[in-house]
Design an enzyme around this catalytic site. Structure first.
Site, short mmCIF file in Angstrom:
data_model
loop_
_atom_site.label_atom_id
_atom_site.label_comp_id
_atom_site.label_asym_id
_atom_site.label_seq_id
_atom_site.Cartn_x
_atom_site.Cartn_y
_atom_site.Cartn_z
N HIS A 16 2.26 3.42 -9.03
CA HIS A 16 2.13 1.96 -9.22
C HIS A 16 3.34 1.42 -9.98
O HIS A 16 3.87 0.37 -9.65
CB HIS A 16 0.83 1.63 -9.96
CG HIS A 16 -0.41 2.06 -9.21
ND1 HIS A 16 -0.64 1.71 -7.91
CD2 HIS A 16 -1.46 2.83 -9.59
CE1 HIS A 16 -1.80 2.23 -7.51
NE2 HIS A 16 -2.31 2.92 -8.51
N ASP A 29 0.84 -1.22 0.00
CA ASP A 29 0.00 0.00 0.00
C ASP A 29 0.87 1.26 0.00
O ASP A 29 1.97 1.26 0.54
CB ASP A 29 -0.91 -0.03 1.24
CG ASP A 29 -2.10 0.91 1.10
OD1 ASP A 29 -2.33 1.45 -0.01
OD2 ASP A 29 -2.81 1.11 2.11
N LEU A 61 10.21 -20.93 -4.59
CA LEU A 61 9.20 -20.05 -4.00
C LEU A 61 7.86 -20.15 -4.73
O LEU A 61 7.81 -20.08 -5.96
CB LEU A 61 9.72 -18.60 -4.10
CG LEU A 61 8.74 -17.50 -3.70
CD1 LEU A 61 8.49 -17.51 -2.19
CD2 LEU A 61 9.26 -16.12 -4.14
#
Ligand code: IPE
Ligand code: IPE
Ligand code: MG
Length: 240
Positions: A42, A25, A136
């Site tokens: 962004h 955020d 991962l």
């Protein structure tokens, strides 16, 4: 100040969380502070994503979930919502070779409703391309909402005419059925809430907040969060 390599060594001496989930955020505020458009914020956030993905691989973390776009983010101006989704798609296209080479498996959680066919194909292809890797598990939460997820799970149960369940059985109907619950949830930008993120799965997660805005979140701070996690006592309602 420890270097990145020293921090990696220090973190590896402690218990490595199996699953970390991040609410990324603060992109909009990062851009505003610089007089830039929210979309530039962004874009700037992508570098921070690369940092946590690489670091998670180095640390041997098995699951990393990133909240990239919520079902509520459609409330934003259409131009911004579309730009975020396009950015995710283009980043996947650009990074998929690297991710595949680094032994990452790319998963997606969220509702496919409202996503374009092209976007869905892209995420499905990314999974198909990487599903045999063993490193991962990178879980991208896109058009994800926790309440929606629970409703979809109940709908699936009703279709099967199931009316009695254990907690584990119910979890099998969620998007996250293949993954363990998050051990640690990190949220950046000084906002202290879950915003409909993994609301079922975070029942016993450790929560960690920082004022840092997402584009400024570094691998060093990420490891600091994990070091803090390692100092905590988890009791799950019992006595330690
Ligand atoms: C998080 O940054 C990214 C998404 C929700 C897509 P924000 O865009 O929410 O940034 P702020 O909260 O407005 O600063
Ligand atoms: C949560 O952030 C969603 C993502 C990070 C993708 P928001 O910025 O949308 O959350 P609220 O609106 O502040 O609760
Ligand atoms: Mg926000």
């Amino acid at each position: 100040m420890k270097t990145k390599e020293e921090l990696i060594r220090k973190v590896k001496k402690g218990l490595i969380p199996s699953h970390i989930a991040i609410i990324m955020d603060g992109n909009g505020r990062w851009a505003k502070l610089r007089g830039l458009s929210r979309i530039k914020g962004h874009q700037a956030g992508v570098e921070a994503v690369r940092g946590v993905v690489d670091t998670s691989g180095h640390l041997g973390i098995k699951y990393l979930t990133l909240y990239a776009f919520s079902t509520e983010n459609w409330r934003r101006p259409e131009k911004e919502a579309k730009a975020v989704l396009t950015l995710i798609e283009n980043t996947l296209i650009r990074e998929i070779n690297n991710l595949a080479k680094n032994n990452v498996i790319v998963h997606f959680i969220g509702s496919q409703k409202d996503l374009s066919k092209r976007f869905i194909k892209k995420i499905n292809d990314s999974y198909q391309r990487t599903k045999n890797n063993t490193g991962l598990n990178l879980i991208l939460a896109i058009n994800y909402g926790g309440r929606n997820e629970i409703l979809e799970a109940v709908e699936k149960m009703l279709q099967k005419q199931i009316n009695k369940l254990t907690i584990d059985e119910f979890s099998n109907y969620l998007y996250t059925s293949k993954f363990p619950d998050p051990d640690l949830v990190i949220r950046t930008s000084g906002v202290i809430r879950l915003s409909n993120f993994l609301i079922w799965q975070t029942a016993y997660s450790e929560l960690w907040f920082t004022d840092t805005l997402w584009p400024d979140f570094t691998p060093e701070e990420y490891m600091q969060a994990i070091l803090d996690f390692q100092k905590r006592t988890r009791k799950f309602g019992g006595v330690k």
